[in-house]
Write a protein that holds these residues in place. Sequence first.
Motif, PDB file in Angstrom:
ATOM      1  N   GLU A  20     -24.735  37.245 -22.466  1.00  0.00           N
ATOM      2  CA  GLU A  20     -26.086  37.780 -22.286  1.00  0.00           C
ATOM      3  C   GLU A  20     -26.343  38.883 -23.296  1.00  0.00           C
TER       4      GLU A  20
ATOM      5  N   ASP B 185     -33.315  30.974 -15.533  1.00  0.00           N
ATOM      6  CA  ASP B 185     -34.094  31.952 -14.778  1.00  0.00           C
ATOM      7  C   ASP B 185     -35.131  31.202 -13.941  1.00  0.00           C
TER       8      ASP B 185
ATOM      9  N   SER C  94     -30.623  32.602 -12.096  1.00  0.00           N
ATOM     10  CA  SER C  94     -30.992  33.975 -11.741  1.00  0.00           C
ATOM     11  C   SER C  94     -32.368  33.953 -11.092  1.00  0.00           C
TER      12      SER C  94
ATOM     13  N   GLN D 205     -26.861  32.708 -21.095  1.00  0.00           N
ATOM     14  CA  GLN D 205     -28.113  33.025 -20.422  1.00  0.00           C
ATOM     15  C   GLN D 205     -29.238  32.565 -21.351  1.00  0.00           C
TER      16      GLN D 205
ATOM     17  N   ARG E 178     -32.345  32.922 -21.372  1.00  0.00           N
ATOM     18  CA  ARG E 178     -33.346  33.946 -21.697  1.00  0.00           C
ATOM     19  C   ARG E 178     -32.941  34.762 -22.924  1.00  0.00           C
ATOM     20  N   SER E 179     -31.626  34.929 -23.139  1.00  0.00           N
ATOM     21  CA  SER E 179     -31.148  35.719 -24.281  1.00  0.00           C
ATOM     22  C   SER E 179     -31.483  35.070 -25.620  1.00  0.00           C
TER      23      SER E 179
ATOM     24  N   GLU F 133     -27.291  29.556 -17.904  1.00  0.00           N
ATOM     25  CA  GLU F 133     -27.924  30.197 -16.755  1.00  0.00           C
ATOM     26  C   GLU F 133     -29.430  30.091 -16.946  1.00  0.00           C
TER      27      GLU F 133
ATOM     28  N   ARG G  82     -20.484  38.526 -16.515  1.00  0.00           N
ATOM     29  CA  ARG G  82     -21.359  38.688 -17.677  1.00  0.00           C
ATOM     30  C   ARG G  82     -20.525  39.001 -18.920  1.00  0.00           C
TER      31      ARG G  82
ATOM     32  N   CYS H 172     -20.761  34.467 -18.677  1.00  0.00           N
ATOM     33  CA  CYS H 172     -22.100  34.169 -19.191  1.00  0.00           C
ATOM     34  C   CYS H 172     -22.495  35.170 -20.277  1.00  0.00           C
TER      35      CYS H 172
END
Length: 261
Positions: free
Chosen positions: A237, A33, A66, A7, A9-10, A31, A193, A235
Amino acid sequence: MIPLSVQLRSLRQPLRKALQTAGELKANAVEIDLRNEVRPEELTKTGIRHLKKLLADYNLKIASVSFPTRRGYNVLDDLDRRVAATKAAMTSAYDLGAKVLVNHIGGIDQEISAESNARLLEVLHDLARHADTCGVTFAAKTGQVDGPIMKQFLDRLPEGSIGVDFDPGALIINGFSADESYQALANYVVNVRGKDGVKDLARGRGIEVPLGRGTVDFPLLIASLEEARYRGYICVEREHPENPVQEVSDGLEFLRNVQIP
């Protein structure tokens, strides 16, 4: 071996840098966003080509996108705009080559026949029809309700119309059994996840912890996924990382080691 995604964003980095980092960490995919990192309205044909070129440069695919809406599809206020935005995100997901769009659907009443559930099912059916025309699967996030309750709810939709983004860590954090939830939802799972959690008796709920340090039985989960011939990704995260890149790297390493025969 089940392929691993990250992910973005993480990683807590700008998009281009995050893609580079994911490539350096030897992730198979990422992934993205579509609400906070790349907006659907920004994805012109040129923008899509540029993003695909970046992905290719770092040997990455898009495992999922996402689209985190502020409220679920059970909330009537502003619902039409939320649904329209989700449909636009699905179209963008297809243009990017992603096959799964992930979002929470909102609260499910434990009384399965409740009117609020009937309304939510109607919205999900509408989203599922649009997803089908795009060649994308809408995946409902787990965590807010127990897996067996979610299964009873989803079973009221036409078969194959919706998938599940299975988050064992979120289930633990909210006081549910990840194992029992997986057994209930196995046939729906299209994305998983890599997230862990433990119960925190002092807080009265669970907390997220780095992968492998919580109570999620990842060897059992991965064995179950392999037995079910799962074809998606796991994924990695981290919701609240102190050292984002290192913690994502450690998570990838943990999941690779779990899968070594």
